[in-house]
Scaffold this active site. Structure first.
Site, PDB file in Angstrom:
ATOM      1  N   LYS A 148       0.871  -1.178   0.000  1.00 28.15           N
ATOM      2  CA  LYS A 148       0.000   0.000   0.000  1.00 28.15           C
ATOM      3  C   LYS A 148       0.906   1.226   0.000  1.00 28.15           C
ATOM      4  CE  LYS A 148      -4.520   0.915   0.556  1.00 28.15           C
ATOM      5  NZ  LYS A 148      -5.691   0.182   0.119  1.00 28.15           N
ATOM      6  N   GLY A 161     -18.951   7.950  -0.457  1.00 22.08           N
ATOM      7  CA  GLY A 161     -17.953   8.241  -1.491  1.00 22.08           C
ATOM      8  C   GLY A 161     -18.110   7.278  -2.648  1.00 22.08           C
TER       9      GLY A 161
HETATM   10  P1  NAD Z   1     -13.939   7.844  -0.808  1.00 27.21           P
HETATM   11  O1  NAD Z   1     -12.872   8.745  -0.325  1.00 27.21           O
HETATM   12  O2  NAD Z   1     -14.473   8.026  -2.176  1.00 27.21           O
HETATM   13  O3  NAD Z   1     -15.197   7.876   0.184  1.00 27.21           O
HETATM   14  C1  NAD Z   1     -15.082   7.960   1.558  1.00 27.21           C
HETATM   15  C2  NAD Z   1     -16.236   8.830   2.024  1.00 27.21           C
HETATM   16  O4  NAD Z   1     -16.286   8.787   3.435  1.00 27.21           O
HETATM   17  C3  NAD Z   1     -16.076  10.296   1.623  1.00 27.21           C
HETATM   18  O5  NAD Z   1     -17.259  10.734   0.984  1.00 27.21           O
HETATM   19  C4  NAD Z   1     -15.848  10.999   2.955  1.00 27.21           C
HETATM   20  O6  NAD Z   1     -16.384  12.315   2.974  1.00 27.21           O
HETATM   21  C5  NAD Z   1     -16.563  10.091   3.900  1.00 27.21           C
HETATM   22  N1  NAD Z   1     -16.120  10.172   5.289  1.00 27.21           N
HETATM   23  C6  NAD Z   1     -14.854  10.314   5.768  1.00 27.21           C
HETATM   24  N2  NAD Z   1     -14.854  10.328   7.116  1.00 27.21           N
HETATM   25  C7  NAD Z   1     -16.151  10.175   7.480  1.00 27.21           C
HETATM   26  C8  NAD Z   1     -16.811  10.104   8.732  1.00 27.21           C
HETATM   27  N3  NAD Z   1     -16.140  10.220   9.882  1.00 27.21           N
HETATM   28  N4  NAD Z   1     -18.145   9.940   8.732  1.00 27.21           N
HETATM   29  C9  NAD Z   1     -18.871   9.839   7.583  1.00 27.21           C
HETATM   30  N5  NAD Z   1     -18.280   9.903   6.374  1.00 27.21           N
HETATM   31  C10 NAD Z   1     -16.955  10.076   6.315  1.00 27.21           C
HETATM   32  O7  NAD Z   1     -13.369   6.369  -0.587  1.00 27.21           O
HETATM   33  P2  NAD Z   1     -13.911   5.028  -1.227  1.00 27.21           P
HETATM   34  O8  NAD Z   1     -13.078   4.692  -2.406  1.00 27.21           O
HETATM   35  O9  NAD Z   1     -15.378   5.096  -1.338  1.00 27.21           O
HETATM   36  O10 NAD Z   1     -13.490   3.990  -0.093  1.00 27.21           O
HETATM   37  C11 NAD Z   1     -14.203   3.916   1.125  1.00 27.21           C
HETATM   38  C12 NAD Z   1     -13.494   2.937   2.061  1.00 27.21           C
HETATM   39  O11 NAD Z   1     -13.439   1.651   1.429  1.00 27.21           O
HETATM   40  C13 NAD Z   1     -12.037   3.304   2.375  1.00 27.21           C
HETATM   41  O12 NAD Z   1     -11.726   2.835   3.665  1.00 27.21           O
HETATM   42  C14 NAD Z   1     -11.255   2.499   1.362  1.00 27.21           C
HETATM   43  O13 NAD Z   1      -9.927   2.231   1.785  1.00 27.21           O
HETATM   44  C15 NAD Z   1     -12.088   1.226   1.317  1.00 27.21           C
HETATM   45  N6  NAD Z   1     -11.940   0.474   0.085  1.00 27.21           N
HETATM   46  C16 NAD Z   1     -12.180   1.087  -1.108  1.00 27.21           C
HETATM   47  C17 NAD Z   1     -12.046   0.345  -2.275  1.00 27.21           C
HETATM   48  C18 NAD Z   1     -12.358   0.955  -3.619  1.00 27.21           C
HETATM   49  O14 NAD Z   1     -12.473   0.205  -4.601  1.00 27.21           O
HETATM   50  N7  NAD Z   1     -12.519   2.256  -3.717  1.00 27.21           N
HETATM   51  C19 NAD Z   1     -11.642  -0.989  -2.220  1.00 27.21           C
HETATM   52  C20 NAD Z   1     -11.428  -1.587  -0.964  1.00 27.21           C
HETATM   53  C21 NAD Z   1     -11.572  -0.830   0.184  1.00 27.21           C
END
Ligand code: NAD
Length: 356
Positions: free
Chosen positions: A81, A182
């Site tokens: 990562k 998100g």
């Molecule tokens: P993203 O940044 O697009 O979305 C995260 C959202 O969470 C944002 O809209 C942000 O404003 C919100 N947020 C942050 N802190 C918050 C809080 N305290 N309360 C409420 N909302 C809050 O990220 P993503 O790509 O949607 O990923 C979300 C999670 O899933 C992350 O932990 C990421 O590591 C994990 N993940 C993502 C993927 C992927 O394909 N994108 C794959 C595996 C794991």
């Protein structure tokens, strides 16, 4: 700052590289946890960490999690990562991502980068100008964004967990609380709504809440409401550490199944969930859809290959839940055992975790 070798999250990492490029304004850390099953693959997160130590803790935990995730998903990749320290809304520049790409290139293929929270396929494109060790690029067959695949894996897992817990095959009327609207959370909400679930969600970004209300007609609430109001499934899709001593005491849910990485703040939190009678679906088991997507596309896989591998996540969850029930242990314990056997042919000693 902790010495990396003695850092509580060090967990036998093969390499930890600190990147500092003043001209490009880049401060980053690349962590390669384990390459026993192949080159490490894992996302690059951009976040305004409060300190370099917080960034190091995050990247070490995330990187180790990728080793487990990739092994369980059946991908011939190790775990790694990277994190860029900076505000993704205001501090992105082409020079920053080219400098990050150059740092990844210098690892000679030990680490393959993809997008993560705070980065996008366009950022991957900038890195790809200087290194070929990039997955999740825009192409004719894909937007490059793996988030819909992650959301699909989580959605199928929620259906499986609800069936296991409540004995019902449909999500009609099931109350799901999503934290974070998100890239993944929004797609997950869309799938749940179309399957008949009653979705409530929170996000600290009001624009994301408004979009979900306007486009999906779901209710958005504060985190306080989301974490205390009764629901059937809680789906963390924001950042890690959301399951902790305080939140578990107030959560009023039967199942937890979401996309966020490293949802448990400490190892004790698994025990707290068990004691509270909450069925926790291990994050790295059910959020593997995205890495499956980028891995398959990088290796010439078709959409059918991706769909089959994502469906296998839910089948694996079912098998793990069944084994956990019969052995009277947590699903997380079963998932960990299976992953460790896939990684090195035997189970590791437990690794202590600390607050991130
Ligand atoms: P993203 O940044 O697009 O979305 C995260 C959202 O969470 C944002 O809209 C942000 O404003 C919100 N947020 C942050 N802190 C918050 C809080 N305290 N309360 C409420 N909302 C809050 O990220 P993503 O790509 O949607 O990923 C979300 C999670 O899933 C992350 O932990 C990421 O590591 C994990 N993940 C993502 C993927 C992927 O394909 N994108 C794959 C595996 C794991």
């Amino acid at each position: 700052m902790n010495n990396s070798f003695t850092h509580p999250e060090f967990a036998d990492h093969e390499r930890v590289v600190f990147v500092n490029d003043t001209a490009a304004g880049l401060q980053a850390i690349i962590a390669v946890h384990n390459t026993q099953r192949g080159p490490a693959i894992g996302g690059c997160r951009m976040w305004s960490y409060e300190s370099a130590d917080a960034a190091l803790t995050d990247v070490l935990r995330l990187s180790r999690g990728m080793t487990y995730k990739n092994a369980l998903a059946g991908i011939s990749s190790g775990g790694g990562k990277s994190v860029i320290i900076g505000n993704p809304r205001t501090e992105k520049t082409p020079a920053l991502f080219r400098a990050m790409g150059a740092a990844i290139e210098s690892l000679g293929g030990r680490y393959i980068v993809a997008e993560d929270s705070g980065t996008s396929p366009a950022d991957m494109g900038l890195m790809a100008e200087v290194t070929s060790y990039v997955a999740g690029l825009e192409s004719d067959s894909s937007s490059g964004d793996p988030s819909p695949s992650t959301a699909l894996g989580v959605f199928l897992s929620i259906r499986e967990a609800v069936g296991f817990r409540f004995g019902q095959s449909s999500l009609v009327g099931v109350r799901v609380h999503i934290q974070g609207l998100g890239k993944v959370g929004f797609e997950l909400a869309k799938l749940l709504v179309s399957d008949g679930a009653i979705v409530s969600a929170s996000d600290i970004n009001e624009a994301n809440c408004r979009r979900a209300r306007d486009e999906l007609s779901i209710r958005t609430v504060s985190n306080d409401v989301l974490l205390t109001e009764p629901c059937d499934v809680f789906a963390p899709c924001a950042l890690g550490g959301v399951l902790n001593e305080w939140s578990i005491a107030t959560l009023n849910t039967a199942v937890i199944a979401g996309a966020a990485n490293n949802q448990l703040l400490t190892q004790e939190d698994q025990e707290r969930l068990d004691n509270a009678g909450i069925l926790y679906c291990p994050d790295y088991l059910i959020n593997a859809g995205g890495v499956i997507d980028v891995f398959q596309r990088r290796h010439g896989g078709t959409q059918e290959d991706i769909d089959a591998d994502i469906s296998a996540i839910a089948a694996r969850l079912k098998s793990i839940l069944t084994e956990a029930k019969s052995r009277r242990i947590s699903p997380a314990q079963v998932a960990q055992e299976r992953a460790e056997i896939l990684i090195n042919g035997r189970q590791n000693d437990p690794i202590p975790t600390v607050a991130a």
